[in-house]
Design a protein around this motif. Structure first.
Motif, PDB file in Angstrom:
ATOM      1  N   MET A 162     -39.022 -29.844 -45.698  1.00  0.00           N
ATOM      2  CA  MET A 162     -39.084 -28.390 -45.564  1.00  0.00           C
ATOM      3  C   MET A 162     -38.414 -28.042 -44.241  1.00  0.00           C
ATOM      4  SD  MET A 162     -40.542 -27.135 -48.188  1.00  0.00           S
ATOM      5  CE  MET A 162     -40.920 -25.477 -47.716  1.00  0.00           C
ATOM      6  N   ARG A 163     -37.498 -27.109 -44.276  1.00  0.00           N
ATOM      7  CA  ARG A 163     -36.802 -26.657 -43.064  1.00  0.00           C
ATOM      8  C   ARG A 163     -37.407 -25.319 -42.675  1.00  0.00           C
ATOM      9  NH1 ARG A 163     -32.689 -23.075 -42.183  1.00  0.00           N
ATOM     10  NH2 ARG A 163     -31.263 -23.553 -40.490  1.00  0.00           N
ATOM     11  N   ARG A 164     -37.871 -25.227 -41.448  1.00  0.00           N
ATOM     12  CA  ARG A 164     -38.488 -23.980 -40.986  1.00  0.00           C
ATOM     13  C   ARG A 164     -37.766 -23.462 -39.746  1.00  0.00           C
ATOM     14  NH1 ARG A 164     -43.065 -23.882 -44.091  1.00  0.00           N
ATOM     15  NH2 ARG A 164     -44.130 -25.848 -44.417  1.00  0.00           N
ATOM     16  N   ARG A 165     -37.361 -22.180 -39.805  1.00  0.00           N
ATOM     17  CA  ARG A 165     -36.808 -21.501 -38.626  1.00  0.00           C
ATOM     18  C   ARG A 165     -37.990 -20.852 -37.926  1.00  0.00           C
ATOM     19  NH1 ARG A 165     -32.916 -22.331 -35.769  1.00  0.00           N
ATOM     20  NH2 ARG A 165     -32.489 -20.169 -35.284  1.00  0.00           N
ATOM     21  N   ARG A 166     -38.089 -21.073 -36.630  1.00  0.00           N
ATOM     22  CA  ARG A 166     -39.207 -20.535 -35.852  1.00  0.00           C
ATOM     23  C   ARG A 166     -38.675 -19.707 -34.684  1.00  0.00           C
ATOM     24  NH1 ARG A 166     -44.197 -23.117 -36.710  1.00  0.00           N
ATOM     25  NH2 ARG A 166     -44.049 -24.824 -38.174  1.00  0.00           N
ATOM     26  N   ARG A 167     -39.551 -18.796 -34.213  1.00  0.00           N
ATOM     27  CA  ARG A 167     -39.240 -17.966 -33.053  1.00  0.00           C
ATOM     28  C   ARG A 167     -40.410 -18.042 -32.095  1.00  0.00           C
ATOM     29  NH1 ARG A 167     -40.382 -13.139 -31.026  1.00  0.00           N
ATOM     30  NH2 ARG A 167     -41.691 -12.553 -32.763  1.00  0.00           N
ATOM     31  N   CYS A 168     -40.100 -18.258 -30.816  1.00  0.00           N
ATOM     32  CA  CYS A 168     -41.135 -18.327 -29.788  1.00  0.00           C
ATOM     33  C   CYS A 168     -41.496 -16.902 -29.371  1.00  0.00           C
ATOM     34  CB  CYS A 168     -40.633 -19.122 -28.581  1.00  0.00           C
ATOM     35  SG  CYS A 168     -41.814 -19.159 -27.224  1.00  0.00           S
ATOM     36  N   SER A 169     -42.778 -16.611 -29.341  1.00  0.00           N
ATOM     37  CA  SER A 169     -43.209 -15.263 -28.949  1.00  0.00           C
ATOM     38  C   SER A 169     -43.112 -15.046 -27.440  1.00  0.00           C
ATOM     39  CB  SER A 169     -44.636 -14.999 -29.424  1.00  0.00           C
ATOM     40  OG  SER A 169     -45.511 -15.948 -28.858  1.00  0.00           O
ATOM     41  N   ALA A 170     -42.996 -16.091 -26.646  1.00  0.00           N
ATOM     42  CA  ALA A 170     -42.909 -15.959 -25.188  1.00  0.00           C
ATOM     43  C   ALA A 170     -41.461 -15.765 -24.721  1.00  0.00           C
ATOM     44  CB  ALA A 170     -43.512 -17.183 -24.508  1.00  0.00           C
ATOM     45  N   CYS A 171     -40.553 -16.676 -25.115  1.00  0.00           N
ATOM     46  CA  CYS A 171     -39.160 -16.602 -24.624  1.00  0.00           C
ATOM     47  C   CYS A 171     -38.195 -16.019 -25.654  1.00  0.00           C
ATOM     48  CB  CYS A 171     -38.686 -17.969 -24.158  1.00  0.00           C
ATOM     49  SG  CYS A 171     -38.472 -19.179 -25.490  1.00  0.00           S
ATOM     50  N   ASP A 172     -38.670 -15.799 -26.885  1.00  0.00           N
ATOM     51  CA  ASP A 172     -37.899 -15.203 -27.972  1.00  0.00           C
ATOM     52  C   ASP A 172     -36.743 -16.082 -28.472  1.00  0.00           C
ATOM     53  OD1 ASP A 172     -38.029 -13.005 -29.735  1.00  0.00           O
ATOM     54  OD2 ASP A 172     -36.164 -12.224 -28.889  1.00  0.00           O
ATOM     55  N   LYS A 173     -36.716 -17.357 -28.093  1.00  0.00           N
ATOM     56  CA  LYS A 173     -35.683 -18.265 -28.585  1.00  0.00           C
ATOM     57  C   LYS A 173     -36.077 -18.759 -29.970  1.00  0.00           C
ATOM     58  CE  LYS A 173     -33.595 -19.454 -24.375  1.00  0.00           C
ATOM     59  NZ  LYS A 173     -32.713 -20.287 -23.699  1.00  0.00           N
ATOM     60  N   ARG A 174     -35.052 -19.150 -30.721  1.00  0.00           N
ATOM     61  CA  ARG A 174     -35.268 -19.655 -32.077  1.00  0.00           C
ATOM     62  C   ARG A 174     -34.925 -21.140 -32.138  1.00  0.00           C
ATOM     63  NH1 ARG A 174     -34.008 -14.918 -36.246  1.00  0.00           N
ATOM     64  NH2 ARG A 174     -34.798 -13.217 -34.958  1.00  0.00           N
ATOM     65  N   PHE A 175     -35.617 -21.842 -33.041  1.00  0.00           N
ATOM     66  CA  PHE A 175     -35.372 -23.271 -33.228  1.00  0.00           C
ATOM     67  C   PHE A 175     -35.782 -23.651 -34.633  1.00  0.00           C
ATOM     68  CE2 PHE A 175     -39.538 -22.744 -31.386  1.00  0.00           C
ATOM     69  CZ  PHE A 175     -40.358 -23.653 -32.030  1.00  0.00           C
ATOM     70  N   THR A 176     -35.320 -24.821 -35.072  1.00  0.00           N
ATOM     71  CA  THR A 176     -35.575 -25.309 -36.426  1.00  0.00           C
ATOM     72  C   THR A 176     -36.479 -26.531 -36.360  1.00  0.00           C
ATOM     73  OG1 THR A 176     -33.406 -24.554 -37.134  1.00  0.00           O
ATOM     74  CG2 THR A 176     -34.493 -26.172 -38.544  1.00  0.00           C
ATOM     75  N   THR A 177     -37.435 -26.594 -37.283  1.00  0.00           N
ATOM     76  CA  THR A 177     -38.266 -27.788 -37.430  1.00  0.00           C
ATOM     77  C   THR A 177     -38.163 -28.264 -38.872  1.00  0.00           C
ATOM     78  OG1 THR A 177     -40.255 -26.510 -37.975  1.00  0.00           O
ATOM     79  CG2 THR A 177     -39.927 -27.090 -35.645  1.00  0.00           C
TER      80      THR A 177
END
Length: 149
Positions: free
Chosen positions: A25-40
């Motif tokens: 499963m590929r998940r795109r995530r967004r950090c609520s603190a720095c607003d950067k995005r990353f994939t897990t």
């Protein structure tokens, strides 16, 4: 999930997709603190059982050893790489589907012999002669007779 940039623990999943090969499963995530995005990626972790040898010692399952056994028995035999891979996959599936945390090496040997018998009779005899420690020609004859029937 911890943000890889600021290490904040509050992240949101924006999008979820199945990977191209269907194994994760590929998940795109967004950090609520720095607003950067990353994939897990979320993958299934399969635990092969521990192999218990005849002398009682335990060893981790190694697919390389299984492949080496097949390759040695099938040396110079007309068997395709795909057929060998398929046989190895069948053995590994049986080990996984057993649900056991430990399996006896005898059971693993029997699985290998079963697959070799389907692939190539000569390879089966080669493996059986070592696996069963044939002492004389009569044991070879018995194994050959077993294949004929």
């Amino acid at each position: 999930m911890k943000c890889p940039y600021c290490h904040h623990t509050d992240t949101q999943v924006i999008e979820t997709r199945v990977s191209e090969d269907g194994s994760a499963m590929r998940r795109r995530r967004r950090c609520s603190a720095c607003d950067k995005r990353f994939t897990t990626y979320e993958r299934t972790e399969l635990m092969m059982p521990v192999i218990v040898k005849k002398n009682g010692s335990r060893t981790e399952y190694e697919s390389g050893k299984l492949r080496a056994s097949f390759m040695l028995a099938l040396r110079k035999r007309p068997v395709s790489a795909e057929a060998i891979d398929s046989a190895i996959m069948h053995v590994e599936e049986k080990l996984l589907s057993s649900g056991e945390r430990e399996v006896m090496s005898v059971y693993l040997g029997e699985l290998v012999m079963r697959e070799l018998k389907k692939l190539d009779k000569i390879a089966y005899i080669r493996f059986a002669s070592v696996y069963k420690s044939f002492k004389d020609i009569s044991e070879f004859a018995e194994a050959i007779e077993e294949i004929k029937n």
